[in-house]
Design an enzyme around this catalytic site. Structure first.
Site, mmCIF file in Angstrom:
data_model
loop_
_atom_site.group_PDB
_atom_site.id
_atom_site.type_symbol
_atom_site.label_atom_id
_atom_site.label_comp_id
_atom_site.label_asym_id
_atom_site.label_seq_id
_atom_site.Cartn_x
_atom_site.Cartn_y
_atom_site.Cartn_z
ATOM 1 N N ASP A 129 -3.864 8.493 17.074
ATOM 2 C CA ASP A 129 -4.534 8.128 15.821
ATOM 3 C C ASP A 129 -4.949 6.668 15.856
ATOM 4 O O ASP A 129 -4.726 5.926 14.911
ATOM 5 C CB ASP A 129 -3.595 8.405 14.642
ATOM 6 C CG ASP A 129 -4.355 8.400 13.318
ATOM 7 O OD1 ASP A 129 -5.598 8.538 13.343
ATOM 8 O OD2 ASP A 129 -3.718 8.268 12.268
ATOM 9 N N GLY B 230 0.833 -1.182 0.000
ATOM 10 C CA GLY B 230 0.000 0.000 0.000
ATOM 11 C C GLY B 230 0.867 1.229 0.000
ATOM 12 O O GLY B 230 2.085 1.149 0.161
ATOM 13 N N SER B 231 0.248 2.382 -0.243
ATOM 14 C CA SER B 231 1.028 3.604 -0.188
ATOM 15 C C SER B 231 0.141 4.740 0.249
ATOM 16 O O SER B 231 -1.081 4.659 0.170
ATOM 17 C CB SER B 231 1.665 3.899 -1.542
ATOM 18 O OG SER B 231 0.661 4.105 -2.493
ATOM 19 N N GLY B 232 0.752 5.762 0.735
ATOM 20 C CA GLY B 232 0.011 6.914 1.203
ATOM 21 C C GLY B 232 0.926 8.116 1.164
ATOM 22 O O GLY B 232 1.994 8.060 0.553
ATOM 23 N N SER B 233 0.535 9.168 1.834
ATOM 24 C CA SER B 233 1.345 10.384 1.760
ATOM 25 C C SER B 233 2.677 10.196 2.451
ATOM 26 O O SER B 233 3.646 10.866 2.159
ATOM 27 C CB SER B 233 0.593 11.532 2.413
ATOM 28 O OG SER B 233 0.388 11.213 3.763
ATOM 29 N N GLY C 213 4.587 7.481 2.357
ATOM 30 C CA GLY C 213 5.520 6.644 1.633
ATOM 31 C C GLY C 213 4.812 5.395 1.161
ATOM 32 O O GLY C 213 3.585 5.336 1.139
#
Ligand SMILES: *[C@@H]1O[C@H](CO)[C@@H](O)[C@H](O)[C@H]1NC(C)=O
Ligand SMILES: *[C@@H]1O[C@H](CO)[C@@H](O)[C@H](O)[C@H]1NC(C)=O
Ligand SMILES: *[C@@H]1O[C@H](CO)[C@@H](O)[C@H](O)[C@H]1NC(C)=O
Ligand SMILES: *[C@@H]1O[C@H](CO)[C@@H](O)[C@H](O)[C@H]1NC(C)=O
Ligand SMILES: *[C@@H]1O[C@H](CO)[C@@H](O)[C@H](O)[C@H]1NC(C)=O
Length: 952
Positions: free
Chosen positions: A871, A739-742, A744
């Site tokens: 979080d 997966g990826s996100g902001s 990395g």
């Protein structure tokens, strides 16, 4: 460089001349469709190019090509392209051969772009071309011999590219060539003799290539040549005496080659010479006595780094325009002729590393004569044969003098008080001489002084207080002298000081605290080998940029100051041979960059701190001859018997076998902790084992994937390499992308252990370093996560901080692989999820809840520092192969710094916020705290619970 400057000027002049005359010589009208051919050629040229700033956007058929930017058409033949002038157009791509169809082209100017590829040989068809300038691009390949077919070419400039191969001999056929500039390429082979046939050439630049062989004597036939620059090649052999025939020559640059033999006498007859550069060769011989008699135009002479010998002739005084004379290293000997004083425009007199010198006071006459050289900026007499006292006339030297270098001579006597007259002085270097007496207080008048170095002399007395006025000073070095008295506190005024060396003198008293206000101090603070006493002040923590601290061999007493831990850049720490006592402060554990540490021969006590063993750079640690007790660690530096010393301590035990120390009476894995009482430990372990056993039974038979062996941990793998990660993730392949996100991207990987025997599954998070905060917090954050160890927290196995194949910074964090993904995937399975139907029964759900609660309890109350996750949500709860829940993604967590100082807990939030963590991929992965307040509302109860904890 003057060389380049001169050539640039002539290009400019010559180009203007071209523009004026070119249109006058056009031939009859071309065939009717020729115009269309020009447009076609231009469009084809454009088709291979990109322009970053859109400079080619208006090159389209909606306007006439004669109006396109950079295109010029003729006056008599308004439809034909006569010039393409596109310097600094930001063009990239290749040069199209179609330009060879612009049959009326006279100027092709494409310098200062980013053009790549080869020079198309078809340009040789441009029979009217007079100027071809492709300088400062990225062109490769050879120079096409066909270029020589441009018989009208006057200026050929291909400099500053990456051209290879030999210079084509065909270039020698270009009758009109006036400037040939091929400098700064990778051209090799010999200089073609045919170049000696160029009848019109005046400027020949072959500087910075890889040309070899001898200088062809035929070049001397180029009697019109004004500028010959062959510097920085691999030319060898002798300098041909025929060069002396070039009577118009004003610049002769042969430096940085392997020329040998003598300089032919004929060279000294070229009366037009402005500059001779023959530095860095293997040239030898003497300079003839009348060498400079005819060189009235001479401006600069660089003969350094050769094997010349003999005297510097008095005829030097005839070269009255000379402003730079650089003669050493060489073996010139004798005295400097006083005639040098006739060179009124002299600015740089660089005579270091020769055998020139002064024995008698009369030999210093040149110094008096130099007073006439009112422009003098640099006088460098380093490492020569100057002896006796400096003449007082030294103080009459130019008031513009900026640099005076006299080190490594045998100069005696005092530094004259009048030296304070040299008001512009920036560097004054007199190390390794025989100077005596006090430093003149007039030094305080040298307000521009940046470098003062007087080590290895016999100066004595105290440091003049006026030194504190030298606020520009960045280096002050008086080590190895006989200075005494206390170190004046006024040195603390030298706020720009980066290097302060007072070692090996007779200074007494305490170190003035003012020194520690000099935040610029970085290169070194050297107080070693004096008679300083008292404690090392806590204020030393102010030296936050210091790299090297020498305080060895004094009488310092008391403890090592805790605040030393604030000097975070410290690499070398020398405190040996003092009377320091007490334990090594634990704050020194902050000094991760330490490389060389010597604390020997003091009276330090307590245990050897465990933190040294994870200082990865530490290659020398001397703790010998102190009073340390207890266990010697075995990891890191302590694993290598030649890297550390602990003898002379008496009560040490353990350590690696090479030390032959007695076994410690207890063995407990966590060395930092005091040994627990065995009666407590044994039942505890037994209970844990039983619990674990029961737990396993309860879990039933789920298929087991390979788990990371416990040997893979940070201690054994301080860092993992980029290539290991490439291998582990199959080159970060798509198939391994989890997966990826902001933050990395997360990849699945298989990591081998050190012997390559077994592998384990990991998740590798590659940080996106252009996210501004990512890099800054990386180390601190990893550190925080690394110290939190709990069964229900996602475990960081190691980190990688390296450079990737493109040379960019690369940082990744390696986690345990969580085979069962995130809790979110189980609670809300995606509709398109092809895999087995995911379902959690009530028992599993409760177990997961308990796991998460355990993790939070640990984070809040039982970890090394309290951490608030901030979080917590199902996507951040990850399930391993056994369905044990692990809390991950500390991207937004808050670390509450110090339990012992409750006043800080509400304000201090540092470290891991919004950067790292292995988040289950999904839309929420990039979520950021929108404001402090929103976060506090959302997690107020968490914060409160830790806050109440503090107050109790
Ligand atoms: C120009 O004319 C010749 C014949 O006159 C023809 O062969 C050629 O293709 C034409 N070129 C262009 C660009 O129209
Ligand atoms: C060119 O120089 C060489 C060697 O210096 C000489 O032998 C030859 O005669 C010269 N040629 C001409 C045309 O001057
Ligand atoms: C000069 O000559 C010596 C020995 O002949 C050689 O080792 C050295 O590399 C030469 N240096 C240069 C710059 O050619
Ligand atoms: C020294 O330089 C000045 C200015 O550059 C110039 O006018 C003067 O002619 C030079 N003096 C000599 C002797 O060349
Ligand atoms: C320089 O330092 C001395 C001694 O500290 C002091 O007396 C003097 O006023 C300072 N200023 C000048 C301009 O010399």
């Amino acid at each position: 460089m003057a060389v380049v400057g001169a050539s640039a000027t002539c290009f400019f002049l010559f180009s203007s001349w071209l523009c004026l005359c070119s249109n006058a010589r056009l031939s009859p009208p071309p065939e009717s469709n020729a115009t269309a051919a020009d447009q076609l050629a231009l469009l084809s040229f454009k088709s291979l190019l990109n322009s970053f700033n859109g400079s080619l956007d208006s090159w389209n058929t909606s306007s006439h090509f004669c109006r396109w930017p950079g295109v010029a058409c003729g006056r008599r033949h308004p439809e034909r392209v006569v010039a393409l002038r596109m310097p600094e157009f930001n063009l990239s791509g290749r040069i199209s051969p179609s330009l060879g169809n612009l049959s009326f082209l006279r100027e092709l100017e494409l310098r200062d772009n980013l053009l790549s590829g080869e020079i198309p040989p078809k340009l040789g068809r441009l029979g009217r071309l007079e100027l071809l300038n492709l300088s400062t691009n990225a062109l490769v390949g050879g120079i096409p011999p066909a270029i020589a077919e441009c018989a009208n070419l006057v200026i050929l400039v291909l400099s500053k590219n990456q051209l290879h191969g030999e210079i084509p001999a065909s270039l020698g056929a270009m009758e009109n060539l006036y400037i040939l500039d091929l400098q700064e390429n990778h051209l090799s082979g010999e200089i073609p003799r045919s170049l000696a046939n160029l009848p019109s050439i005046e400027y020949l630049f072959l500087y910075s290539n890889m040309l070899s062989g001898e200088i062809p004597p035929e070049l001397g036939n180029l009697t019109g040549l004004r500028h010959l620059d062959l510097m920085d090649n691999m030319l060898s052999g002798a300098t041909p005496s025929s060069l002396g025939k070039m009577s118009y020559l004003s610049w002769l640059s042969l430096g940085y080659n392997s020329l040998s033999g003598e300089i032919p006498a004929s060279i000294w007859n070229i009366s037009n010479l402005w500059g001779i550069n023959i530095q860095w060769n293997n040239l030898t011989g003497v300079i003839p006595a009348n060498a400079f008699s005819k060189l009235a135009e001479l401006r600069t002479v660089s003969m350094d780094n050769n094997l010349f010998y003999g005297p510097l002739p008095a005829s030097i005084g005839n070269a009255s325009r000379l402003h730079m004379l650089q003669l050493g290293p060489n073996s010139f000997n004798g005295v400097i002729p006083p005639q040098i004083g006739r060179l009124r425009n002299m600015t740089k007199l660089l005579l270091s590393n020769t055998l020139l010198g002064a024995q008698d006071p009369g030999d210093w006459e040149f110094m008096t004569a130099l007073a006439n050289c009112s422009q003098l900026l640099i006088l460098d007499l380093t490492a020569s044969k100057f002896a006796g006292s400096l003449p007082p006339s030294l103080s009459n030297l130019s008031t513009s003098l900026e640099t005076l270098y006299l080190p490594y001579n045998a100069i005696s006597g005092t530094l004259p008080q009048e030296i304070g007259n040299l008001a512009s002085l920036e560097s004054l270097v007199v190390d390794s001489n025989l100077f005596t007496g006090n430093l003149p207080s007039s030094l305080g008048k040298l307000r521009n002084l940046q470098l003062f170095s007087a080590s290895d002399n016999k100066f004595h007395g105290s440091i003049p207080l006026s030194i504190g006025n030298l606020t520009e000073l960045s280096t002050f070095n008086i080590k190895v002298n006989a200075f005494s008295d206390v170190i004046p506190n006024t040195l603390g005024n030298l706020t720009k000081l980066s290097e302060l060396r007072l070692g090996t003198n007779h200074f007494t008293g305490q170190v003035p605290v003012g020194l520690f206000n000099i935040h610029a101090l970085s290169i070194a603070l050297d107080l070693s080998h004096n008679n300083l006493e008292g404690p090392i002040p806590e204020e030393i923590g102010g030296l936050v940029n210091l790299i090297e601290l020498h305080a060895e061999s004094n009488n310092f007493s008391g403890q090592i100051p805790k605040s030393l831990g604030e000097c975070q850049l410290l690499q070398n720490l020398y405190l040996q041979n003092n009377e320091l006592s007490g334990p090594i402060p634990s704050l020194l554990g902050e000094l991760r960059g330490l490389q060389y540490v010597d604390l020997s021969s003091n009276d330090l006590s307590g245990q050897i701190p465990g933190f040294f063993d994870n200082f990865t750079m530490l290659y020398y640690l001397n703790l010998s001859y102190n009073s340390f007790v207890g266990e010697v660690p075995i990891y890191g530096t302590f694993a290598n018997a030649s890297a550390f010393y602990v003898q002379g301590n008496g009560k040490l035990c353990g350590g690696i076998p090479d030390l032959h120390l007695p076994h410690c009476s207890y063995q407990f894995p966590k060395r930092e902790h005091k040994p627990l009482v065995i009666p407590i430990v044994v039942p505890l372990i037994a209970t844990l084992i039983i619990l674990a056993f029961v737990f396993k039974l309860y879990q039933g038979h789920k298929t087991r994937k390979t788990r990371c062996p416990s040997t893979i941990n940070i201690q054994d793998h301080p860092l993992i390499s980029y290539s290991q990660l490439v291998k582990a993730t199959d080159g970060f392949s798509e198939t391994n992308l989890l997966g990826s996100g902001s933050f990395g991207s997360v990849y699945k990987g298989e990591l081998e252990d050190q012997e390559g025997e077994s592998t384990c599954l990991v998740a590798v998070k590659v940080l996106k370093l252009h996210a501004p905060k990512a890099l800054k917090g990386f180390t601190t954050e990893c550190e925080a996560l690394r110290n939190t160890r709990h069964r229900n927290l996602l475990k960081v196995i190691t980190v990688c901080s390296s450079i990737d194949t493109r040379g960019d910074d690369f940082k990744a964090i390696v986690y345990d692989f969580m085979a069962n993904g995130s809790l979110e995937d189980w609670l809300y399975p995606k509709a398109d999820d092809q895999t087995e139907q995911k379902y959690l029964n009530l028992v599993e759900r409760v177990t997961i809840l308990l796991d998460v609660a355990h993790a939070l309890n640990y984070l809040h109350c039982h970890g090394p520092t309290p951490i608030v996750h901030c979080d917590l949500k199902s996507s951040n709860v990850l399930l391993d192969a056994d369905m044990v829940a692990h809390v991950g993604d500390f991207g937004l967590a808050k670390i509450l710094v110090d339990r012992s100082s409750p006043s800080e807990q509400s304000t201090s939030s540092m470290g891991i916020r919004g950067t790292i963590g292995y988040a289950a991929p999904g839309p929420s992965a990039g979520w950021q705290c929108r404001s402090q307040r929103a976060m506090e509302q959302r997690y107020g109860n968490e914060k409160q619970s830790s806050a109440t904890k503090f107050e109790t």
